[in-house]
Enzyme design. Sequence first.
Site, PDB file in Angstrom:
ATOM      1  N   SER A 132       0.832  -1.200   0.000  1.00 28.53           N
ATOM      2  CA  SER A 132       0.000   0.000   0.000  1.00 28.53           C
ATOM      3  C   SER A 132       0.867   1.250   0.000  1.00 28.53           C
ATOM      4  O   SER A 132       1.722   1.418  -0.875  1.00 28.53           O
ATOM      5  CB  SER A 132      -0.951  -0.044   1.208  1.00 28.53           C
ATOM      6  OG  SER A 132      -1.930   0.959   1.117  1.00 28.53           O
ATOM      7  N   ASP A 136      -9.863  -4.392  -5.757  1.00 30.45           N
ATOM      8  CA  ASP A 136      -9.327  -3.674  -4.609  1.00 30.45           C
ATOM      9  C   ASP A 136     -10.074  -2.354  -4.500  1.00 30.45           C
ATOM     10  O   ASP A 136      -9.978  -1.511  -5.387  1.00 30.45           O
ATOM     11  CB  ASP A 136      -7.822  -3.439  -4.814  1.00 30.45           C
ATOM     12  CG  ASP A 136      -7.142  -2.738  -3.646  1.00 30.45           C
ATOM     13  OD1 ASP A 136      -7.834  -2.094  -2.847  1.00 30.45           O
ATOM     14  OD2 ASP A 136      -5.909  -2.832  -3.553  1.00 30.45           O
ATOM     15  N   HIS A 188      -7.735  -5.202  -0.414  1.00 32.10           N
ATOM     16  CA  HIS A 188      -6.530  -4.383  -0.392  1.00 32.10           C
ATOM     17  C   HIS A 188      -5.406  -5.010   0.433  1.00 32.10           C
ATOM     18  O   HIS A 188      -4.269  -4.528   0.368  1.00 32.10           O
ATOM     19  CB  HIS A 188      -6.875  -2.998   0.179  1.00 32.10           C
ATOM     20  CG  HIS A 188      -5.776  -1.999   0.053  1.00 32.10           C
ATOM     21  ND1 HIS A 188      -5.224  -1.624  -1.157  1.00 32.10           N
ATOM     22  CD2 HIS A 188      -5.085  -1.300   1.001  1.00 32.10           C
ATOM     23  CE1 HIS A 188      -4.268  -0.735  -0.957  1.00 32.10           C
ATOM     24  NE2 HIS A 188      -4.148  -0.523   0.342  1.00 32.10           N
TER      25      HIS A 188
END
Length: 305
Positions: free
Chosen positions: A95, A217, A246
């Site tokens: 991320s 996602d 995610h």
Amino acid sequence: MGIVEEAHNVKVLGTGNRIIVLAHGFGTDQSVWKHFVPHVVDDFRVVLYDNMGAGTTNPEYFDSERHSSLEGYAYDLLAILEELQVDSCIFVGHSVSAMIGAIASISRPDLFLKLIMVSGSPRYLNDVNYFGGFEQEDLNQLFTAMAENYKAWCYGFAPLAVGGDMDSVAVQEFSRTLFNMRPDIALIVSRTIFQSDMRQVLRLVTVPCHIIQAEKDMAVPVMVSEYLHQQLGGESIVEVMATDGHLPQLSSPDVVIPVLLRHIQLNIEPISCQRNYHTFQNQEPSSTNTTKPEASSLMKLEADF
């Protein structure tokens, strides 16, 4: 243990001459890698740390000015590597840490053999000719919900982010680490991340990049991985996994672990002065090691928001 190591709860596990650094994203901590670590500690030294602001870190160390930009987190990463005397590593960033690693590599490319970007995005807001997944109003509502009732927001956000219901072990784990964050710090960190725009620096990233993306996602549309692929300054390669959410390393470790292991070993072959636009399409978990690259751009798969 040095001051930086203590502040970031740095752990170094395993043996071997090669070093892997694992960095987590928003709302989690280094425990997000718990399924993956056992698969690499026999062959690598594995460095784990917590980004400042994670629930496991001391809030007194959080600097609202320094950590109001992703550059501040990149400086933290470089400080950790310096204190550990790491002169070369494979960096796996999930991320926001995908972009943190990218920024760090611009100033010190010599420290990074490759960047493995899991669910990374240079910008979350939609823009002209760019689909990041969110409108400003979406983010304003998110920030307001966090400020008004953080616990309630966590209960609603965790299933959406992970891709499951509250009975899911992965959702419960993400909820736990979200709850651990101090609400005011969580709001500052979320604003820093979701309002960031790293598109202009991507061309400065010359370290080889392996872009790994879930097919669905809610935070990062699959076409963002193609955008990264096209805009990064060095060689890059993309693999889109048949996973939902995610945090695939929590929700689908049986798929993600073989993918990560393959990209750790894989070296991208330069094609004279051309960009490498190979795209891996992941197969069933049992056959991920035999997936062949296809010379085509990513299919424009619809993200599920």
